[in-house]
Design a protein around this motif. Structure first.
Motif, mmCIF file in Angstrom:
data_model
loop_
_atom_site.group_PDB
_atom_site.id
_atom_site.type_symbol
_atom_site.label_atom_id
_atom_site.label_comp_id
_atom_site.label_asym_id
_atom_site.label_seq_id
_atom_site.Cartn_x
_atom_site.Cartn_y
_atom_site.Cartn_z
ATOM 1 N N TRP A 236 0.852 -1.184 0.000
ATOM 2 C CA TRP A 236 0.000 0.000 0.000
ATOM 3 C C TRP A 236 0.889 1.234 0.000
ATOM 4 O O TRP A 236 1.864 1.307 0.746
ATOM 5 C CB TRP A 236 -0.905 0.002 1.237
ATOM 6 N N PHE A 237 0.549 2.209 -0.821
ATOM 7 C CA PHE A 237 1.383 3.394 -0.934
ATOM 8 C C PHE A 237 0.564 4.563 -1.475
ATOM 9 O O PHE A 237 -0.531 4.378 -2.031
ATOM 10 C CB PHE A 237 2.591 3.124 -1.841
ATOM 11 N N THR A 238 1.097 5.760 -1.298
ATOM 12 C CA THR A 238 0.448 6.971 -1.803
ATOM 13 C C THR A 238 1.402 7.694 -2.739
ATOM 14 O O THR A 238 2.557 7.957 -2.383
ATOM 15 C CB THR A 238 0.057 7.902 -0.646
ATOM 16 N N ILE A 239 0.914 7.989 -3.923
ATOM 17 C CA ILE A 239 1.688 8.707 -4.938
ATOM 18 C C ILE A 239 1.231 10.161 -4.967
ATOM 19 O O ILE A 239 0.026 10.440 -4.995
ATOM 20 C CB ILE A 239 1.503 8.071 -6.322
ATOM 21 N N THR A 240 2.184 11.073 -4.943
ATOM 22 C CA THR A 240 1.879 12.491 -5.096
ATOM 23 C C THR A 240 2.387 12.940 -6.460
ATOM 24 O O THR A 240 3.558 12.757 -6.785
ATOM 25 C CB THR A 240 2.540 13.337 -3.990
ATOM 26 N N MET A 241 1.482 13.502 -7.248
ATOM 27 C CA MET A 241 1.812 13.857 -8.623
ATOM 28 C C MET A 241 1.446 15.314 -8.895
ATOM 29 O O MET A 241 0.321 15.734 -8.628
ATOM 30 C CB MET A 241 1.048 12.925 -9.566
ATOM 31 N N GLU A 242 2.403 16.050 -9.394
ATOM 32 C CA GLU A 242 2.121 17.420 -9.833
ATOM 33 C C GLU A 242 1.886 17.388 -11.336
ATOM 34 O O GLU A 242 2.692 16.835 -12.092
ATOM 35 C CB GLU A 242 3.286 18.351 -9.499
ATOM 36 N N LEU A 243 0.784 17.976 -11.757
ATOM 37 C CA LEU A 243 0.387 17.947 -13.165
ATOM 38 C C LEU A 243 0.399 19.352 -13.758
ATOM 39 O O LEU A 243 0.163 20.338 -13.057
ATOM 40 C CB LEU A 243 -1.009 17.348 -13.316
ATOM 41 N N GLU A 244 0.634 19.401 -15.049
ATOM 42 C CA GLU A 244 0.617 20.666 -15.790
ATOM 43 C C GLU A 244 -0.261 20.501 -17.021
ATOM 44 O O GLU A 244 -0.237 19.449 -17.683
ATOM 45 C CB GLU A 244 2.044 21.049 -16.199
ATOM 46 N N TRP A 245 -1.062 21.528 -17.329
ATOM 47 C CA TRP A 245 -1.929 21.477 -18.497
ATOM 48 C C TRP A 245 -1.109 21.888 -19.727
ATOM 49 O O TRP A 245 -0.663 23.025 -19.859
ATOM 50 C CB TRP A 245 -3.121 22.417 -18.317
ATOM 51 N N VAL A 246 -0.870 20.906 -20.604
ATOM 52 C CA VAL A 246 -0.018 21.131 -21.776
ATOM 53 C C VAL A 246 -0.714 20.581 -23.016
ATOM 54 O O VAL A 246 -1.127 19.410 -23.055
ATOM 55 C CB VAL A 246 1.353 20.434 -21.617
ATOM 56 N N ASP A 247 -0.849 21.411 -24.047
ATOM 57 C CA ASP A 247 -1.412 20.989 -25.335
ATOM 58 C C ASP A 247 -2.741 20.259 -25.174
ATOM 59 O O ASP A 247 -2.978 19.201 -25.780
ATOM 60 C CB ASP A 247 -0.416 20.093 -26.083
ATOM 61 N N GLY A 248 -3.608 20.804 -24.318
ATOM 62 C CA GLY A 248 -4.962 20.267 -24.199
ATOM 63 C C GLY A 248 -5.097 19.034 -23.324
ATOM 64 O O GLY A 248 -6.109 18.326 -23.421
#
Length: 290
Positions: A236-248
């Motif tokens: 069991w684990f937790t992933i932290t993800m930073e996202l960016e809006w790129v090309d739709g």
């Protein structure tokens, strides 16, 4: 002496004993005698055999039934109760409802990866969940397939960084540690399994073209096969993800992982290597959506 039969003593004559003729008898109910005084020798010594103690499996089953009953009662109360005006209570702040929103999660795919997520809170969470599945898949251990996955989900400005970093991480020495050949393939007679299943998502930041999402996951990892020294285990684990809006579409900028939260392990019998292999190859994955 048999507590289930009689007790002889006092100043009287016991069976084969000395003294007077007085006799006192004390009888206990059969069940009480069996529970309290049974010594495991059986009827041959006049003592009922002790009942075997409950196993941990029985205890877990009982607890599980109780938990299900409590959950069912709570659900029924929520469905039928609510506030005096008939409206249901709002979910606890910080946790999004699990009911379907009716919004289509994606409009297409990029190779085998879902694509076309909406530029909103739901779209960011759906993207993060699907990207977590891709990054935790067995395909990541194949250089060509890994590059395809990264090209589909990583922001262009960060792609080369991810590729070079992961090329170093997925090294022959790492493969050896997890039981694979130097090229990342499974030894003959074994099946390599790496699968991630999101349990839930939580968005912690959303501003303009940036979003940070946490994905709580369960995972399978290991080599399935007779005599495997790296058997398939769950985590069991937790992933932290930073996202960016790129090309739709949403793309990953950073990715980190920590252990837990992990529940108490159940009392389920571990399946054979063949059963695990059949399950992983026979049950397909999902497109995850908020």
């Amino acid at each position: 002496m048999s507590f289930g039969d009689e007790y002889e003593g006092g100043s009287g004559r016991g069976r084969g004993g000395r003294g007077g003729t007085g006799r006192t008898r004390t009888r206990l109910p059969e069940n009480e005698a069996a529970d309290t005084y049974g010594d495991g020798f059986g009827d041959g010594f006049g003592c009922p055999a002790r009942r075997p103690p409950r196993t941990s499996r029985s205890l877990v089953t009982v607890v599980g039934v109780v938990v299900l009953l409590i959950a069912a009662i709570a659900f029924a109360n929520r469905q039928g109760g609510g506030d005096s005006d008939g409206t249901a209570k709002a979910p606890r702040e910080g946790a999004a409802p699990t009911a379907a929103t009716g919004t289509k999660p994606v409009t297409g795919k990029n190779g085998t990866i879902p694509a076309g997520f909406a530029q909103d809170e739901q779209g960011a969470q759906s993207a993060a969940a699907n990207y977590a599945v891709a990054l935790g898949s067995a395909e990541m251990f194949d250089k060509a397939k890994r590059d395809e996955i990264l090209a589909a989900i990583i922001a262009p400005s960060r792609l080369k960084h991810f590729q070079s970093t992961l090329d170093k991480a997925y090294s022959p020495s790492f493969y050896e540690k997890v039981g694979l050949k130097p090229d990342g393939t499974a030894p003959e007679g074994f099946a390599f399994i790496s699968r991630t299943a999101p349990i839930g998502t939580k968005i912690t930041s959303l501003k303009d073209s940036r979003a940070t999402v946490e994905v709580w996951c369960a995972g399978l990892f290991g080599l399935a096969g007779e005599g495997s020294t790296k058997p398939v285990t769950n985590g069991w684990f937790t992933i932290t993800m930073e996202l960016e809006w790129v090309d739709g579409d949403w793309r990953t900028v950073t990715h980190s992982q920590k252990e837990g939260p992990a529940p108490v392990g159940g009392d389920t019998r571990a399946s054979s290597a063949e059963e695990i292999t059949d399950a992983v190859t026979g049950f397909g994955g999902f497109t995850y959506a908020r």
